[in-house]
Scaffold this motif. Structure first.
Motif, short mmCIF file in Angstrom:
data_model
loop_
_atom_site.label_atom_id
_atom_site.label_comp_id
_atom_site.label_asym_id
_atom_site.label_seq_id
_atom_site.Cartn_x
_atom_site.Cartn_y
_atom_site.Cartn_z
N LEU A 1 0.86 -1.18 0.00
CA LEU A 1 0.00 0.00 0.00
C LEU A 1 0.90 1.23 0.00
O LEU A 1 1.74 1.39 0.89
CB LEU A 1 -0.91 0.01 1.23
CG LEU A 1 -1.86 -1.19 1.39
CD1 LEU A 1 -2.62 -1.09 2.70
CD2 LEU A 1 -2.83 -1.28 0.21
N HIS A 2 0.73 2.10 -1.01
CA HIS A 2 1.59 3.27 -1.08
C HIS A 2 0.85 4.39 -1.80
O HIS A 2 -0.04 4.14 -2.64
CB HIS A 2 2.90 2.96 -1.80
CG HIS A 2 2.73 2.40 -3.18
ND1 HIS A 2 2.81 3.17 -4.31
CD2 HIS A 2 2.47 1.13 -3.60
CE1 HIS A 2 2.62 2.41 -5.37
NE2 HIS A 2 2.40 1.17 -4.98
N SER A 3 1.22 5.62 -1.48
CA SER A 3 0.58 6.78 -2.09
C SER A 3 1.55 7.94 -2.11
O SER A 3 2.20 8.24 -1.09
CB SER A 3 -0.67 7.16 -1.28
OG SER A 3 -1.31 8.29 -1.82
N ASP A 4 1.68 8.60 -3.27
CA ASP A 4 2.55 9.77 -3.42
C ASP A 4 3.98 9.48 -2.96
O ASP A 4 4.61 10.30 -2.28
CB ASP A 4 1.99 10.97 -2.65
CG ASP A 4 0.66 11.45 -3.20
OD1 ASP A 4 0.45 11.33 -4.42
OD2 ASP A 4 -0.18 11.92 -2.41
N GLY A 5 4.46 8.29 -3.30
CA GLY A 5 5.83 7.93 -2.97
C GLY A 5 6.04 7.47 -1.54
O GLY A 5 7.17 7.12 -1.16
N GLN A 6 5.00 7.45 -0.74
CA GLN A 6 5.11 7.03 0.65
C GLN A 6 4.54 5.63 0.83
O GLN A 6 3.40 5.36 0.43
CB GLN A 6 4.37 8.00 1.58
CG GLN A 6 4.45 7.61 3.05
CD GLN A 6 3.63 8.53 3.94
OE1 GLN A 6 2.82 9.31 3.44
NE2 GLN A 6 3.82 8.44 5.23
N ILE A 7 5.32 4.73 1.42
CA ILE A 7 4.84 3.38 1.70
C ILE A 7 4.03 3.40 2.99
O ILE A 7 4.51 3.81 4.04
CB ILE A 7 6.01 2.39 1.81
CG1 ILE A 7 6.78 2.32 0.48
CG2 ILE A 7 5.49 1.00 2.18
CD1 ILE A 7 8.02 1.46 0.54
N SER B 1 -5.07 2.20 -0.99
CA SER B 1 -4.00 3.14 -0.64
C SER B 1 -4.52 4.57 -0.62
O SER B 1 -4.20 5.36 0.29
CB SER B 1 -2.84 3.02 -1.62
OG SER B 1 -2.24 1.75 -1.56
N ILE B 2 -5.32 4.92 -1.62
CA ILE B 2 -5.88 6.27 -1.69
C ILE B 2 -6.80 6.53 -0.50
O ILE B 2 -6.72 7.59 0.16
CB ILE B 2 -6.63 6.47 -3.02
CG1 ILE B 2 -5.65 6.43 -4.19
CG2 ILE B 2 -7.41 7.79 -3.01
CD1 ILE B 2 -6.32 6.37 -5.55
N ALA B 3 -7.67 5.56 -0.20
CA ALA B 3 -8.60 5.72 0.92
C ALA B 3 -7.84 5.85 2.23
O ALA B 3 -8.17 6.68 3.08
CB ALA B 3 -9.56 4.53 0.98
N LEU B 4 -6.81 5.03 2.41
CA LEU B 4 -6.01 5.06 3.63
C LEU B 4 -5.27 6.39 3.76
O LEU B 4 -5.25 7.01 4.84
CB LEU B 4 -5.02 3.90 3.61
CG LEU B 4 -4.04 3.78 4.79
CD1 LEU B 4 -4.77 3.70 6.11
CD2 LEU B 4 -3.14 2.56 4.60
#
Length: 231
Positions: free
Chosen positions: A124-130, A160-163
């Motif tokens: 799970l990752h978003s905008d380069g952040q795990i 990932s987006i929701a989190l």
């Protein structure tokens, strides 16, 4: 009729899952929705849970049962397993015969003893952040086929987006809460000592440094003390 024909259309399935995950009122409810929708959406899944990064540590969140948390503890204890590899190495890791697994020599035998035969973990990752990993478990061999991968990868992206959005809400609310408490504490000190805003804030910072407590904690104590003094 084939299995693919009996399953809901993937786009519709993911759209429904995304709406459910993104529409929850708070952080914990979002985590529970991610796990619940994963169980419904990704074929082969018996149990599911999340391994999330928090302050440099990995912890289990929203497990579908105590069984999930129990298995996860083996991964954390041994420092190996599909969820850790998904977080650290690649977008997903799958095993469909845990008894024959050689990648995790300590974790695999422990998982088999508890009844785990197949596992699938997605980063799970978003905008380069795990953020962590979504972990799926089955008590059957060969539980996770290519359809599970095909469904699970876009599902993990939606999760990932929701989190990420839910975490941002929590951080914003905490920031607003901190600002309100600090503002009230400054007002109390300004009134009590007849000082301006800047000097009141400097006094709070000084108290925080001397007591080695967070600024918000010091501010909360000032507010609580003032409230208790009111007859």
């Amino acid at each position: 009729m084939t299995e693919s024909q009996t399953r809901p259309d993937l786009a519709a399935l993911l759209a429904d899952a995304a709406m459910s995950m993104g529409g929850e009122p708070n952080y914990d409810a979002t985590l529970e929705a991610i796990v619940r929708e994963a169980q419904k959406s990704i074929p082969g899944t018996d149990e599911a849970g999340l391994s999330l990064l928090s302050s440099g540590r990995i912890k289990t969140a929203a497990p579908s049962s105590d069984f999930v948390e129990h298995i996860d503890q083996f991964q954390y204890q041994f420092g190996e397993g599909p969820c850790l590899d998904a977080i650290l190495e690649a977008d997903f890791f799958r095993t469909n015969n845990m008894a024959a697994e050689s990648r995790w020599p300590r974790f695999a035998p422990a998982a088999v003893r508890e009844g785990v035969q197949s596992m699938l973990a997605f980063r799970l990752h978003s905008d380069g952040q795990i953020l962590g990993a979504l972990n799926l478990y089955s008590r059957h061999r060969d539980a996770f086929d290519n359809e599970a991968i095909y469904t699970g990868q876009p599902f993990a992206a939606h999760a990932s987006i929701a989190l990420s959005h839910s975490r941002e809400k929590v951080q914003l609310l905490e920031a607003l809460d901190n600002r309100d408490v600090i503002g009230m504490a400054k007002g109390i000190l300004m009134e009590r000592f007849k000082i301006d805003d800047e000097r009141a804030f400097s006094l709070l910072v000084n108290l925080s440094q001397r007591s080695q407590e967070k600024l918000r904690t010091v501010a909360s104590n000032v507010v609580a003390e003032a409230r208790s003094a009111v007859p």
